[in-house]
Every structure is written in structure tokens, then in C-alpha cells.
Design a protein around this motif. Structure first.
Motif, PDB file in Angstrom:
ATOM      1  N   SER A  74       0.854  -1.190   0.000  1.00 31.30           N
ATOM      2  CA  SER A  74       0.000   0.000   0.000  1.00 31.30           C
ATOM      3  C   SER A  74       0.885   1.233   0.000  1.00 31.30           C
ATOM      4  O   SER A  74       1.781   1.354   0.847  1.00 31.30           O
ATOM      5  N   PHE A  75       0.636   2.144  -0.932  1.00 29.95           N
ATOM      6  CA  PHE A  75       1.377   3.403  -0.941  1.00 29.95           C
ATOM      7  C   PHE A  75       0.959   4.278   0.240  1.00 29.95           C
ATOM      8  O   PHE A  75       1.774   4.999   0.815  1.00 29.95           O
ATOM      9  N   SER A  86       4.187   7.439  -4.384  1.00 31.90           N
ATOM     10  CA  SER A  86       3.893   7.042  -5.764  1.00 31.90           C
ATOM     11  C   SER A  86       4.897   7.646  -6.737  1.00 31.90           C
ATOM     12  O   SER A  86       5.365   6.978  -7.670  1.00 31.90           O
ATOM     13  N   ARG A  92       7.540   5.653  -9.090  1.00 34.40           N
ATOM     14  CA  ARG A  92       7.550   5.884 -10.534  1.00 34.40           C
ATOM     15  C   ARG A  92       8.947   6.261 -11.018  1.00 34.40           C
ATOM     16  O   ARG A  92       9.400   5.790 -12.074  1.00 34.40           O
ATOM     17  N   PHE A 121       5.318  -2.600  -9.582  1.00 27.51           N
ATOM     18  CA  PHE A 121       4.054  -2.882  -8.908  1.00 27.51           C
ATOM     19  C   PHE A 121       2.926  -3.023  -9.918  1.00 27.51           C
ATOM     20  O   PHE A 121       2.908  -2.346 -10.948  1.00 27.51           O
ATOM     21  N   HIS A 122       1.988  -3.908  -9.584  1.00 23.03           N
ATOM     22  CA  HIS A 122       0.681  -3.907 -10.226  1.00 23.03           C
ATOM     23  C   HIS A 122      -0.198  -2.959  -9.416  1.00 23.03           C
ATOM     24  O   HIS A 122      -0.350  -3.133  -8.205  1.00 23.03           O
ATOM     25  N   ARG A 123      -0.778  -1.942 -10.046  1.00 21.31           N
ATOM     26  CA  ARG A 123      -1.653  -1.003  -9.346  1.00 21.31           C
ATOM     27  C   ARG A 123      -3.075  -1.550  -9.367  1.00 21.31           C
ATOM     28  O   ARG A 123      -3.712  -1.611 -10.421  1.00 21.31           O
ATOM     29  N   VAL A 153      -1.541  -2.353  -3.871  1.00 14.61           N
ATOM     30  CA  VAL A 153      -0.567  -2.589  -4.932  1.00 14.61           C
ATOM     31  C   VAL A 153       0.088  -3.940  -4.666  1.00 14.61           C
ATOM     32  O   VAL A 153       0.158  -4.391  -3.519  1.00 14.61           O
TER      33      VAL A 153
END
Length: 311
Positions: free
Chosen positions: A23-24, A39, A43, A54-56, A61
Motif C-alpha cells: 500500500s502506498f 507514488s 515511478r 508494482f501492479h496497481r 498494490v
């Protein structure tokens, strides 16, 4: 296009926290920044490496296969950095040990004896963390802890300090209104609990040779100290861990209704085996061992002033 040089180190904590929490938002809480900041750093890391980490998903995540591999590397790098920094501090700064303990142990044992420790070890600073939550050794929050239990904690070394006994006690006014002359009389009383997820009253039941204890109700609190104070207010019966809770019996604040019984639990000195200054840990353990032994000596028997008989 991916860089061939390693990414900046300041991006790794965001990856490590997000990987552990999935979790962000929770990673942001841990690092005291905003979720958009986490995030953005993730990125930047993905752009640098040229692969998604990550898969969002909608509410969380999840690491990609490449993310799992790089997150493990990031954890290893950060862990070694923390260990190296600790080793550097031990070599170049005044030695200080950070000790975690429950509030009851801290207030009843450690604080009254702290002056003696300072006099005996003037070159060693001791920092006390009297918190209910278990200290996070991996995060470098503490060097050692005093924990109550059977002596088994995953990934940690536990040196015994003292085997504890337990007795059941309540406020004299409560016991006068509802005397406890046998196990059946517990049906008139509330049982006070102080460890989340653990029913220490089962240990008492086994020690008394019964399958379960009758009782009127339960009161759940967050610590031994809270439980003792609740019993002091007449809110129920409590398990007095001896010798930690002996003062309440000595001063007549609570009255024992059972002889001391072994619980198969005790206080332990807990630490990570690879600590850079094991010699200082041995010094602290030796001092605590002496304090625990002194704590247990010269005390009257919990039944000396008891007028009830729990058998």
C-alpha cells in the motif's frame, strides 16, 4: 530507457515500505510523507530501471516478479546500511543501549533501580522505552527488550531473567462481599485479562487442575499495569505475576486468594544475535538478572495475609 548505474539510494525506503505494506498510503504513514510522494518515488524508480515494480490495483498494490526481486535487494541494502551505521556509532560515539519493557516492569523495577545502574556503569547510557507495543528489532528501534512469555520469539535470542509465579487476587472489599473459598466461587467475579490474544486464565485453570474457570464476566485491558489498577478499583479479579505485582499484595491494595502457582512463563532478556556490542548486552543482562533476583527475595509469602482459599 533504463540506466545502467544503480538508482539513487534515497528511493529505496519508499520501495521497501510499499512492498511490505502492499500500500502506498500505509508506506507514506510509515515514512511520514504523503501517498503521492511515495507514488512519485516508485515511478522514478521504475523509470530508472525500465520495468514496472508494482501492479496497481483498486485498493492495494502488488509487486511484479521484477519488483519482488528488486524489493529484496532494497531490503538487503537498507538492512546492511542500518547495521553499518549502528556499528559506526558503537565505534565512535558514547555507548548507549536502548531497552524496551512493558510499563509495569519499567515502573516497578527499572526506574527505581536506574540510579544504581548509572553509578555502576558511568560510561554507558541506558535509554528506556516503556511501551505496550513489541519493539521492532529489524527497524533498529531497540537493542534489547524484556518480554514475558515462554522464551520463544522468532528470530531473537532470549536469555532467562526470572521464572514467574502467579496468584489470583482482588480488592479486599470485593472479596468480603463475595468470598472465594473454592473454584466454584469464581462465578461471582469478573476476570481481568491483560494480554491481547492470550488467555492467561487458562494457565491458572491448568495449575489448579480444572478444565475451565467459572466466572461472571470478562474485562479486557491492554497491559499488566492497567489490569492491576482495575483490580485495585474493585473491577474484578486479576492474575498477579510475581514478583512483578508483589507490591500490591504487600501494601494491602489487593488480597491473594490462591497460593503461588507456576505458570510456565517468565521474564526474558531478548535481542538479535548479531548485535555489534554483545559485551554490553551481557553487562546489561547481568545487571537485570541481579535486579530480578533481588526483586524476588525478602518478600512475604502472598498468602501470609490471605483469608480466602482457592483450591
Amino acid at each position: 530507457m533504463p540506466h545502467h548505474r544503480p538508482p539513487p539510494l534515497h528511493l529505496l525506503p519508499a520501495l521497501d515500505a510499499a512492498a511490505r505494506w502492499q500500500s502506498f498510503a500505509k508506506a507514506a504513514q510509515e515514512l511520514h510523507v504523503t501517498a503521492p510522494a511515495i507514488s512519485q518515488q516508485i515511478r522514478q524508480l521504475e523509470d530508472w530501471l525500465g520495468v514496472p515494480l508494482f501492479h496497481r490495483l483498486t485498493r492495494q498494490v502488488r509487486l511484479t516478479e521484477a519488483g519482488v526481486q528488486f524489493a529484496a535487494l532494497a531490503r538487503e541494502v537498507l538492512q546492511r546500511y542500518q547495521e553499518g551505521h549502528a556499528e559506526w556509532l558503537w565505534a565512535h560515539a558514547r555507548p548507549r543501549l536502548r531497552l524496551s519493557a512493558a510499563p509495569l516492569v519499567g515502573h516497578e523495577l527499572l526506574l527505581p533501580a536506574l540510579g544504581e545502574f548509572q553509578a555502576q556503569h558511568p560510561g554507558l547510557d541506558l535509554s528506556l522505552d516503556l511501551d505496550l507495543a513489541l519493539a521492532d528489532f529489524d527497524a533498529g528501534q531497540v537493542d534489547a527488550a524484556i518480554r514475558f512469555g515462554a522464551g520463544r520469539w522468532r528470530g531473537l535470542t532470549a536469555w532467562p531473567l526470572i521464572d514467574c509465579l502467579g496468584t489470583v487476587a482482588g480488592h479486599p472489599r470485593v472479596l468480603q462481599a463475595h468470598p472465594v473459598r473454592g473454584v466454584a466461587d469464581l462465578r461471582h467475579h469478573t476476570l481481568i485479562h491483560f494480554r491481547k490474544g492470550v488467555n492467561d486464565w487458562d494457565l491458572v485453570a491448568r495449575a489448579l487442575g480444572v478444565e475451565a474457570l467459572p466466572h461472571q464476566g470478562n474485562l479486557y485491558l491492554d497491559s499488566e499495569l492497567s489490569a492491576m489498577r482495575a483490580a485495585e478499583q474493585g473491577l474484578g479479579l486479576v492474575i498477579c505475576i510475581l514478583p512483578a505485582c508483589q507490591r500490591w499484595l504487600d501494601e494491602g491494595l489487593l488480597q491473594a486468594v490462591a497460593p503461588p502457582m507456576p505458570l510456565g512463563r517468565g521474564y526474558h532478556f531478548v535481542f538479535k544475535a548479531q548485535h555489534p556490542r554483545s559485551d554490553l548486552l551481557k553487562t546489561l543482562h547481568g545487571w537485570l538478572l541481579g535486579q530480578m533476583q533481588r526483586w524476588a527475595q525478602g518478600r512475604p509469602h502472598p498468602r501470609d495475609n490471605a483469608t480466602h482459599e482457592l483450591v
